[in-house]
Design a protein around this motif. Structure first.
Motif, PDB file in Angstrom:
ATOM      1  N   ARG A   1       0.814  -1.209   0.000  1.00 23.80           N
ATOM      2  CA  ARG A   1       0.000   0.000   0.000  1.00 23.80           C
ATOM      3  C   ARG A   1       0.850   1.263   0.000  1.00 23.80           C
ATOM      4  O   ARG A   1       0.369   2.326  -0.319  1.00 23.80           O
ATOM      5  CB  ARG A   1      -0.918   0.003   1.217  1.00 23.80           C
ATOM      6  N   GLU A   2       2.104   1.142   0.430  1.00 23.73           N
ATOM      7  CA  GLU A   2       3.016   2.279   0.490  1.00 23.73           C
ATOM      8  C   GLU A   2       4.370   1.835  -0.043  1.00 23.73           C
ATOM      9  O   GLU A   2       4.659   0.641  -0.057  1.00 23.73           O
ATOM     10  CB  GLU A   2       3.233   2.755   1.926  1.00 23.73           C
ATOM     11  N   PRO A   3       5.194   2.783  -0.436  1.00 28.28           N
ATOM     12  CA  PRO A   3       6.550   2.411  -0.845  1.00 28.28           C
ATOM     13  C   PRO A   3       7.283   1.737   0.316  1.00 28.28           C
ATOM     14  O   PRO A   3       7.150   2.154   1.465  1.00 28.28           O
ATOM     15  CB  PRO A   3       7.211   3.743  -1.186  1.00 28.28           C
ATOM     16  N   CYS A   4       8.002   0.677   0.039  1.00 24.20           N
ATOM     17  CA  CYS A   4       8.730  -0.019   1.091  1.00 24.20           C
ATOM     18  C   CYS A   4       9.933  -0.738   0.495  1.00 24.20           C
ATOM     19  O   CYS A   4      10.100  -0.787  -0.717  1.00 24.20           O
ATOM     20  CB  CYS A   4       7.826  -0.998   1.828  1.00 24.20           C
ATOM     21  N   SER A   5      10.753  -1.301   1.368  1.00 23.92           N
ATOM     22  CA  SER A   5      11.935  -2.047   0.948  1.00 23.92           C
ATOM     23  C   SER A   5      11.838  -3.453   1.502  1.00 23.92           C
ATOM     24  O   SER A   5      11.236  -3.687   2.543  1.00 23.92           O
ATOM     25  CB  SER A   5      13.206  -1.385   1.480  1.00 23.92           C
ATOM     26  N   PHE A   6      12.443  -4.391   0.815  1.00 29.07           N
ATOM     27  CA  PHE A   6      12.475  -5.776   1.259  1.00 29.07           C
ATOM     28  C   PHE A   6      13.909  -6.183   1.515  1.00 29.07           C
ATOM     29  O   PHE A   6      14.823  -5.747   0.818  1.00 29.07           O
ATOM     30  CB  PHE A   6      11.876  -6.705   0.196  1.00 29.07           C
ATOM     31  N   LEU A   7      14.102  -7.017   2.500  1.00 31.70           N
ATOM     32  CA  LEU A   7      15.409  -7.529   2.832  1.00 31.70           C
ATOM     33  C   LEU A   7      15.342  -9.047   2.754  1.00 31.70           C
ATOM     34  O   LEU A   7      14.500  -9.669   3.405  1.00 31.70           O
ATOM     35  CB  LEU A   7      15.807  -7.089   4.244  1.00 31.70           C
TER      36      LEU A   7
ATOM     37  N   ARG B   1      18.136 -19.259   8.689  1.00 36.24           N
ATOM     38  CA  ARG B   1      18.964 -19.386   9.894  1.00 36.24           C
ATOM     39  C   ARG B   1      19.200 -18.007  10.516  1.00 36.24           C
ATOM     40  O   ARG B   1      19.067 -17.823  11.722  1.00 36.24           O
ATOM     41  CB  ARG B   1      20.282 -20.061   9.533  1.00 36.24           C
ATOM     42  N   ASP B   2      19.528 -17.027   9.681  1.00 32.67           N
ATOM     43  CA  ASP B   2      19.769 -15.675  10.183  1.00 32.67           C
ATOM     44  C   ASP B   2      18.483 -15.051  10.704  1.00 32.67           C
ATOM     45  O   ASP B   2      18.488 -14.352  11.722  1.00 32.67           O
ATOM     46  CB  ASP B   2      20.375 -14.796   9.086  1.00 32.67           C
ATOM     47  N   TYR B   3      17.367 -15.288  10.017  1.00 29.64           N
ATOM     48  CA  TYR B   3      16.074 -14.771  10.452  1.00 29.64           C
ATOM     49  C   TYR B   3      15.731 -15.317  11.839  1.00 29.64           C
ATOM     50  O   TYR B   3      15.322 -14.570  12.738  1.00 29.64           O
ATOM     51  CB  TYR B   3      14.980 -15.134   9.445  1.00 29.64           C
ATOM     52  N   THR B   4      15.921 -16.611  12.024  1.00 27.80           N
ATOM     53  CA  THR B   4      15.625 -17.245  13.311  1.00 27.80           C
ATOM     54  C   THR B   4      16.478 -16.637  14.416  1.00 27.80           C
ATOM     55  O   THR B   4      15.986 -16.351  15.509  1.00 27.80           O
ATOM     56  CB  THR B   4      15.879 -18.767  13.227  1.00 27.80           C
ATOM     57  N   ARG B   5      17.755 -16.398  14.130  1.00 30.84           N
ATOM     58  CA  ARG B   5      18.659 -15.804  15.117  1.00 30.84           C
ATOM     59  C   ARG B   5      18.203 -14.388  15.482  1.00 30.84           C
ATOM     60  O   ARG B   5      18.162 -14.022  16.664  1.00 30.84           O
ATOM     61  CB  ARG B   5      20.085 -15.779  14.570  1.00 30.84           C
ATOM     62  N   VAL B   6      17.806 -13.590  14.497  1.00 29.13           N
ATOM     63  CA  VAL B   6      17.351 -12.226  14.750  1.00 29.13           C
ATOM     64  C   VAL B   6      16.075 -12.230  15.584  1.00 29.13           C
ATOM     65  O   VAL B   6      15.926 -11.456  16.542  1.00 29.13           O
ATOM     66  CB  VAL B   6      17.136 -11.457  13.423  1.00 29.13           C
ATOM     67  N   VAL B   7      15.131 -13.113  15.254  1.00 34.15           N
ATOM     68  CA  VAL B   7      13.879 -13.210  16.017  1.00 34.15           C
ATOM     69  C   VAL B   7      14.172 -13.590  17.462  1.00 34.15           C
ATOM     70  O   VAL B   7      13.599 -13.011  18.397  1.00 34.15           O
ATOM     71  CB  VAL B   7      12.913 -14.225  15.356  1.00 34.15           C
ATOM     72  N   GLU B   8      15.085 -14.530  17.672  1.00 32.60           N
ATOM     73  CA  GLU B   8      15.441 -14.931  19.035  1.00 32.60           C
ATOM     74  C   GLU B   8      16.061 -13.761  19.802  1.00 32.60           C
ATOM     75  O   GLU B   8      15.750 -13.545  20.973  1.00 32.60           O
ATOM     76  CB  GLU B   8      16.409 -16.119  19.010  1.00 32.60           C
TER      77      GLU B   8
END
Length: 114
Positions: free
Chosen positions: A16-22, A27-34
């Motif tokens: 709905r708005e301009p945004c960026s994706f990463l 494995r890295d996602y899980t570490r960041v969430v933790e």
């Protein structure tokens, strides 16, 4: 993407708005969430520590109470509890301010009008 096969690597997203994706590995996602969960838990323990709850309760109870805290943002001038009703929660102000509209009695202690 039109005419794509199921489970293909092509995905489409409409925003709905301009945004960026990463894009990061699972494995890295899980570490960041933790790490975020640990930080949030420490902030919640900090709230309980400021309220001196930790000096009265066993450590395990404080840990469990911290797990039950849910951060909620309210809009400016939003009413969080109406007169004559009992709030279904205990609130801690993380940032901002709260206006109390009238004096109430809590466990025999009076809270003054601002």
């Amino acid at each position: 993407v039109e005419n794509r096969e199921c489970n293909s690597k092509y995905l489409a997203v409409v925003t709905r708005e301009p945004c960026s994706f990463l894009k990061i590995a699972v494995r890295d996602y899980t570490r960041v969430v933790e790490q975020l969960e640990v930080k949030s838990h420490e902030e919640k323990l900090g709230v309980l520590t400021l309220c001196k709850v930790d000096s009265l309760w066993p450590k395990l109870s404080v840990e469990r109470a911290a797990d039950l805290i849910v951060w909620k943002k309210f809009k400016a001038d939003e009413v969080v509890c109406h007169e004559g009703r009992i709030a279904p929660f205990v609130g801690f102000i993380q940032a901002g301010e709260c206006r109390i509209q009238r004096q109430v009695s809590v466990l025999g202690a009076d809270i003054e009008n601002p």
